[in-house]
Scaffold this active site. Structure first.
Site, PDB file in Angstrom:
ATOM      1  N   TYR A   1       8.319  -1.002   8.135  1.00  0.00           N
ATOM      2  CA  TYR A   1       7.571  -2.292   8.295  1.00  0.00           C
ATOM      3  C   TYR A   1       7.574  -2.899   7.033  1.00  0.00           C
ATOM      4  CZ  TYR A   1       4.029  -5.899   9.298  1.00  0.00           C
ATOM      5  OH  TYR A   1       3.461  -6.738   9.490  1.00  0.00           O
TER       6      TYR A   1
ATOM      7  N   GLN B   1      -0.530  -8.932 -10.191  1.00  0.00           N
ATOM      8  CA  GLN B   1      -1.078  -8.267  -8.764  1.00  0.00           C
ATOM      9  C   GLN B   1      -1.869  -9.171  -8.116  1.00  0.00           C
ATOM     10  OE1 GLN B   1       1.033  -5.322  -7.763  1.00  0.00           O
ATOM     11  NE2 GLN B   1       1.754  -6.364  -9.385  1.00  0.00           N
TER      12      GLN B   1
ATOM     13  N   GLU C   1      -2.983   2.626  -7.074  1.00  0.00           N
ATOM     14  CA  GLU C   1      -1.614   2.526  -6.523  1.00  0.00           C
ATOM     15  C   GLU C   1      -0.675   2.192  -7.785  1.00  0.00           C
ATOM     16  OE1 GLU C   1       1.029  -0.628  -3.748  1.00  0.00           O
ATOM     17  OE2 GLU C   1      -0.862  -1.257  -4.636  1.00  0.00           O
ATOM     18  N   HIS C   2      -1.049   1.284  -8.664  1.00  0.00           N
ATOM     19  CA  HIS C   2      -0.347   1.241  -9.808  1.00  0.00           C
ATOM     20  C   HIS C   2      -1.263   1.534 -11.087  1.00  0.00           C
ATOM     21  CE1 HIS C   2       1.222  -1.888  -7.056  1.00  0.00           C
ATOM     22  NE2 HIS C   2       2.558  -1.285  -7.048  1.00  0.00           N
TER      23      HIS C   2
ATOM     24  N   HIS D   1      -0.971 -11.637  -4.980  1.00  0.00           N
ATOM     25  CA  HIS D   1      -0.607 -10.965  -3.737  1.00  0.00           C
ATOM     26  C   HIS D   1      -1.456 -11.219  -2.661  1.00  0.00           C
ATOM     27  CE1 HIS D   1       2.942  -8.220  -4.529  1.00  0.00           C
ATOM     28  NE2 HIS D   1       2.294  -7.859  -5.516  1.00  0.00           N
TER      29      HIS D   1
ATOM     30  N   GLN E   1       0.716  -4.418  16.091  1.00  0.00           N
ATOM     31  CA  GLN E   1       1.791  -4.398  17.401  1.00  0.00           C
ATOM     32  C   GLN E   1       3.368  -3.571  16.892  1.00  0.00           C
ATOM     33  OE1 GLN E   1       0.034  -6.835  16.363  1.00  0.00           O
ATOM     34  NE2 GLN E   1       1.486  -8.652  16.134  1.00  0.00           N
TER      35      GLN E   1
ATOM     36  N   HIS F   1       3.676  42.219  18.746  1.00  0.00           N
ATOM     37  CA  HIS F   1       4.376  41.798  17.686  1.00  0.00           C
ATOM     38  C   HIS F   1       5.002  42.856  17.095  1.00  0.00           C
ATOM     39  CE1 HIS F   1       2.257  37.953  17.821  1.00  0.00           C
ATOM     40  NE2 HIS F   1       2.630  37.246  16.595  1.00  0.00           N
TER      41      HIS F   1
ATOM     42  N   ASP G   1       8.177  -3.221  -9.064  1.00  0.00           N
ATOM     43  CA  ASP G   1       8.210  -3.888  -7.680  1.00  0.00           C
ATOM     44  C   ASP G   1       9.569  -4.190  -7.400  1.00  0.00           C
ATOM     45  OD1 ASP G   1       5.391  -3.884  -7.354  1.00  0.00           O
ATOM     46  OD2 ASP G   1       4.844  -6.032  -8.312  1.00  0.00           O
TER      47      ASP G   1
END
Length: 592
Positions: free
Chosen positions: A281, A422, A491-492, A425, A345, A584, A525
């Site tokens: 994605y 950042q 995240e960073h 974004h 979706q 077994h 990035d």
């Protein structure tokens, strides 16, 4: 002890007058402004109107205002119009007057009984109100005051003198107010609808959410070729360089196959097997991300995945096709299965597959995949959470985050530049500075003011920096700072300290760590050779960034000879009997 989110001592205007039409929200704006500034507030309606809604004597009312000004020379907020009766006494430039006048311009439509409110309740009170969707809403005073320079762009959390447990730190670090659970309830009907109606549902949601109904849900091959042919040569060179560096970095991640001889005739082999088919994605909201094509596709290719499908939202301005840069990046990397589908979706299409609804789709529009990867908004993250178990996912990679651990030696302009990079974004992007230096924090505030005013996406950056997900966190020392960034699990994470490399080795929780003054997050990035699809929202406590391992399965291959099995059969039988699973043991003894 509870830890309060603090706003530093405001600079700039301290005496603010708020004016506007009845019902424009000036009372709310003034109340919020006064709370942010920590100054008293005076409502002129309560001065000029008596309790029985008769007008007070003008001289008496002016005297009340003058007494208020004299009592609070260092700052105040006064709301209300009454200009003709004030005779200029609050105008900017007048003795003791306002530093600035703020107009509250929220347009409202009023409906209801029109009951007259109590004096001091605001003239818009007593009637039901609906804010027009296209109005300039000021339900929070922070962004408006930040724009005026009244308060700093980013709040502070002062943890000095407090020793908090890991649990307490997790509770106090700034977080975006994003509720993935709530978003899950919104996406579940979408997932079910796509599973049931396939291509027809995908077109309906594109029309609803993206404003365009694509003719081709699967992008025709000629459109991919056209996008690549028209790609700016400089951008093509940059994408090619990025892909080469990411490929080099990811080839180093490939784990070797191993064979272990447990005993004579007893062998266990470790194989790494790529999944057969993946759905990648690539978001396309406020920004467009051909670089995310590189990060997703190259990692899957290096892992040896046979079939790759990419989905990205249709763009109205591109005739219902995804962004041309995204299409060109796919073509550049040899991906020919690309879908004009966005949001939850797209995740549903990958997880369940989709039947065709138009002749151009064929009977099967999209086959299901084994793994879904890629970043997105909270609804994409919620959809990935909902289908986990049907397919594998990388992590819940939502709105971006940056945390910076810095000491007094850090360059405040570097720190500010990275926070802004950042924040641009998304208004929900998180920017966090953790430092033991109040002087650095002040210098970063100053640098932010200059950089935010000059940057292209200034409004978006201001919203991100002013949100609850962003803050400057003051700590006693860098050891405490390490505890904070580990609790935050960014995240960073940038380490800008005198001993950055040593401290970076001690970090447990982060999607990626950027060491020293010349390793900004923006390098990761695009061109560092690492991957920029990373866990957000604290998921770095248990999840890793996207990489080769995201597409590989570990398969153990066991091979014993008759003699090797006979050697362990007695112990195997004891364990089987202890667990009341005698068959077994019988299965082993039948062979010896």
């Amino acid at each position: 002890m509870p830890v309060e989110r603090e706003t530093p001592a405001p600079r700039g205007p301290r005496r603010i007058r708020v004016v506007g039409a009845a019902g424009s929200g000036k009372t709310h704006l003034a109340r919020e402004s006064a709370a942010i500034l920590g100054v008293p507030r005076l409502e002129l309606d309560a001065v000029f109107w008596a309790e029985d809604w008769t007008l007070r004597d003008v001289a008496e009312a002016r005297e009340q205002v003058q007494e208020f000004l004299a009592a609070h020379p260092d700052g105040w907020v006064i709301d209300g119009n009454w200009r003709s009766r004030l005779d200029g006494m609050l105008e900017p430039g007048s003795p003791g007057g306002a530093d600035v006048t703020v107009w509250s311009r929220v347009r409202r439509t009023h409906r209801g009984a029109g009951v007259r409110p109590a004096v001091g309740a605001g003239r818009g009170a007593g009637v039901a109100q609906r804010t027009d969707r296209d109005a300039v809403t000021l339900t929070e005073a922070g962004p408006a005051l930040t724009t005026l320079g009244v308060v700093p762009l980013i709040a502070r959390i002062d943890l000095r003198g407090r020793r908090l447990s890991a649990r307490e730190l997790r509770a106090v670090v700034p977080r975006a107010e994003l509720d993935v659970e709530a978003a899950t309830s919104a996406v579940e009907p979408i997932l079910a609808d796509v599973r049931e109606r396939g291509g027809a549902a995908l077109r309906d949601y594109a029309e609803r959410f993206d404003g365009v109904r694509p003719e081709h849900v699967r992008v025709p091959a000629q459109e991919l070729e056209r996008a690549l042919a028209s790609l700016d040569p400089a951008l093509r060179d940059a994408l090619t360089t990025s892909a080469a560096r990411v490929r080099q970095g990811h080839e180093a991640q490939l784990p070797p196959a191993r064979t272990t001889r447990i005993a004579p005739g007893a062998v266990v082999r470790q194989r790494w097997v790529p999944v057969r088919r993946v759905g990648l994605y690539v978001p396309g909201g406020l920004a467009l991300y051909p670089s995310s094509v590189v990060m997703n596709v190259v990692a899957a290719q290096v892992a040896g995945v046979e079939a790759l499908a990419v989905a990205s939202p249709p763009q109205k301005e591109n005739g219902g096709l995804p962004d041309p840069g995204v299409l060109a990046a796919c073509a550049l990397l040899g991906v020919d299965e690309v879908y004009a589908v966005g949001g939850a979706q797209a995740i549903a299409m990958f997880a369940y597959g989709a039947t065709g609804s138009e002749d151009v789709d064929g009977e099967v529009l999209c086959e299901p995949v084994d793994v879904v990867t890629g970043p997105g908004n909270v609804y994409v993250a919620a959809a990935k959470r909902a289908v986990r178990g049907v397919v594998g996912i990388d992590a819940e990679a939502g709105p971006t985050e940056i945390a910076i651990l810095a000491d007094a030696g850090a360059d405040p302009d570097h720190v500010a530049a990275d926070l802004v990079s950042q924040a641009e974004h998304d208004p929900n992007a998180a920017a966090v500075l953790v430092t033991d230096s109040p002087e650095l924090a002040d210098a970063v505030d100053d640098a932010l003011e200059a950089r935010v005013s000059a940057t292209k996406h200034s409004e978006r950056v201001r919203a991100a920096l002013g949100g609850p997900q962003s803050a400057v966190v003051l700590v006693d020392d860098l050891e405490s700072g390490l505890d904070v960034v580990d609790a935050y699990a960014a995240e960073h994470l940038e380490i800008q300290t005198i001993d950055a490399a040593e401290r970076a080795e001690r970090v447990h929780n982060a999607g990626a760590v950027f060491v020293g003054p010349y390793s900004p997050v923006s390098l990761g990035d695009y061109l560092a050779g690492s991957n920029h699809v990373l866990p957000t929202g604290g998921c770095a406590h248990f999840a890793s960034g996207l990489g080769v391992m995201s597409f590989l399965k570990s398969v153990q291959v066991i091979e014993y000879t008759r003699e090797a099995l006979a050697e362990v059969t007695p112990a195997l039988s004891v364990l089987a009997d202890a667990e009341d699973l005698p068959a077994h043991g019988e299965a082993a003894r039948a062979r010896t």
